[in-house]
Design an enzyme around this catalytic site. Structure first.
Site, PDB file in Angstrom:
ATOM      1  N   TYR A   1       8.574  -1.091   3.024  1.00  0.00           N
ATOM      2  CA  TYR A   1       9.084  -2.458   3.024  1.00  0.00           C
ATOM      3  C   TYR A   1      10.539  -2.610   2.590  1.00  0.00           C
ATOM      4  O   TYR A   1      11.116  -3.685   2.750  1.00  0.00           O
ATOM      5  CB  TYR A   1       8.170  -3.342   2.172  1.00  0.00           C
TER       6      TYR A   1
ATOM      7  N   PHE B   1      -3.405  -9.909  -3.610  1.00  0.00           N
ATOM      8  CA  PHE B   1      -3.709 -10.857  -2.534  1.00  0.00           C
ATOM      9  C   PHE B   1      -3.631 -10.154  -1.185  1.00  0.00           C
ATOM     10  O   PHE B   1      -3.554 -10.737  -0.158  1.00  0.00           O
ATOM     11  CB  PHE B   1      -2.743 -12.053  -2.584  1.00  0.00           C
TER      12      PHE B   1
ATOM     13  N   SER C   1       0.842  -1.200   0.000  1.00  0.00           N
ATOM     14  CA  SER C   1       0.000   0.000   0.000  1.00  0.00           C
ATOM     15  C   SER C   1       0.872   1.244   0.000  1.00  0.00           C
ATOM     16  O   SER C   1       0.524   2.270  -0.604  1.00  0.00           O
ATOM     17  CB  SER C   1      -0.928   0.002   1.215  1.00  0.00           C
TER      18      SER C   1
END
Length: 409
Positions: A123, A409, A118
């Site tokens: 990350y 996912f 998002s």
């Protein structure tokens, strides 16, 4: 109060998912979405962080099979549902969850973890690199035409209820997975994602529609889409919203796109997730009027560097020593000799002098062949220590087809 991280159980699902929804704005998903994600959850792979009876952090992963260069399928953890309550930010909760998750993935023997972000800035510090990109197109079909290959007129198209042809469409998709890195072999239950169609998500568009392409009675392609009607003083100007399109050959591909371009009472086609090398961009008469935008898609993290690099093939022979930096998963730190070609690879620890130096994040970015080591080097993120090693590795790591994630996912 202190917090506790623990494995998710079915009884905690609603509280866990409510925390996730609140972190993403507080808009509740439709009941059918809740049901699907509940059914797909592998509870021993999901963790919640709790303060007393309140869930304040969520994360989990799915068991995936990921296509890599060479056509092999690699066991991969599909990291998902990551959130921290706004009231509990900057307390180390996310780092703790990422730590436990990667340790768990490693213990399961999965060499690769993947996610869609998002906010991509989050990350990188955990070793995830942007490995695939997705193209969005908004096509003015009143001014863009298609140049189709020979055989297009031999393809028969027919409408079908999505559920009635779903098994045949899934079989075609399964045949396509090994042809493009980044695609996911759909595990049992995941086939339901293609039929998910909550009314609350349609924004005035029709229910999901499907057209299939056939040749000699065999299904060779399909497109699932919605139509959003619209009118102004000049007449109809509806929009076709493409959900997904797969086909086994150029003629079937062209026949499906030609159909989408020609649907009555519409003047635009929107495709929100296509490969960056999609055939569409070679079929259209005016690519500028397709208003193409590209954004990041799949982020890759090598959990076990040696096993991950051995799991894929290499486009040309390569023999390089990689000096890998990985502060978050220190078992990957150090020098690895990679020897490989189209038939396979071996990657082992070595004391030999390094040829290239890079972080595990950048190795993950290059892993599927869509981000070149040369481009990373131009940004100072890969250092060439032996002349010629960068060019050798760049070609070997590449992929003939642009890697692409077909669904989230």
């Amino acid at each position: 109060m202190t917090t506790e991280m623990r494995e998710l159980c079915q009884a905690d699902w609603d509280a866990y998912y409510g925390t996730l929804e609140l972190a993403f704005g507080g808009v509740a998903e439709a009941a059918e979405e809740h049901e699907l994600w509940n059914d797909l959850t592998e509870f021993d792979r999901f963790f919640g962080t709790w303060e007393g009876k309140t869930c304040v952090g969520t994360t989990g992963s799915f068991s995936f099979r990921l296509s890599v260069p060479g056509g092999s399928l690699v066991d991969a953890a599909g990291v998902t549902m990551v959130s921290v309550a706004a009231t509990h930010r900057r307390q180390g909760i996310l780092t703790s969850m990422m730590r436990r998750q990667l340790d768990d993935v490693r213990a399961r023997g999965e060499a690769v973890a993947v996610l869609t972000a998002s906010e991509p800035v989050i990350y990188g510090r955990f070793g995830y690199g942007t490995a695939t990109f997705a193209a969005k197109a908004e096509i003015d079909t009143t001014r863009v035409s298609l140049s189709v290959p020979a055989g297009t007129d031999d393809v028969r198209l027919r409408y079908a209820k999505p559920a009635d042809v779903h098994a045949a469409c899934e079989a075609l998709y399964a045949r396509r997975v090994s042809e493009r890195p980044g695609m996911l072999a759909r595990q049992p239950g995941w086939e339901r994602l293609g039929l998910l169609d909550p009314e609350s998500e349609r924004q005035g568009a029709s229910p999901l529609q499907c057209v299939v392409a056939e040749r000699a009675g065999e299904l060779v392609g399909y497109a699932r889409y919605q139509v959003k009607p619209d009118w102004d003083a000049a007449g109809p100007k509806g929009t076709v919203r493409l959900r997904d399109l797969e086909a086994e050959d150029p003629a079937a591909t062209a026949a499906l796109w030609r159909f989408l371009f020609g649907i009555d009472l519409t003047s635009a086609v929107e495709a929100h997730n296509r490969p960056t090398d999609d055939a569409l961009f070679q079929l259209v008469s005016d690519v500028r009027r397709c208003r193409i935008q590209v954004r990041d898609s799949l982020h890759v993290r090598l959990v076990e560097v040696g096993a991950a690099l051995e799991a894929r093939a290499y486009r040309t022979p390569v023999n390089v020593v990689l000096d890998v930096e990985d502060a978050f998963c220190p078992w990957n730190e150090g020098r690895w000799r990679l020897k490989g070609d189209l038939k396979g690879a071996v990657c082992e620890r070595t004391e030999d002098e390094a040829d290239l130096a890079l972080s595990v994040r950048d190795l993950g970015a290059a892993y599927l062949g869509g981000v070149s080591l040369t481009s990373l080097a131009s940004a100072g993120r890969v250092r060439e220590l032996r002349p010629g090693a960068l060019a050798e590795a760049t070609v070997a790591f590449g992929s003939d087809a642009a890697p692409w994630l077909p669904h989230g996912f």
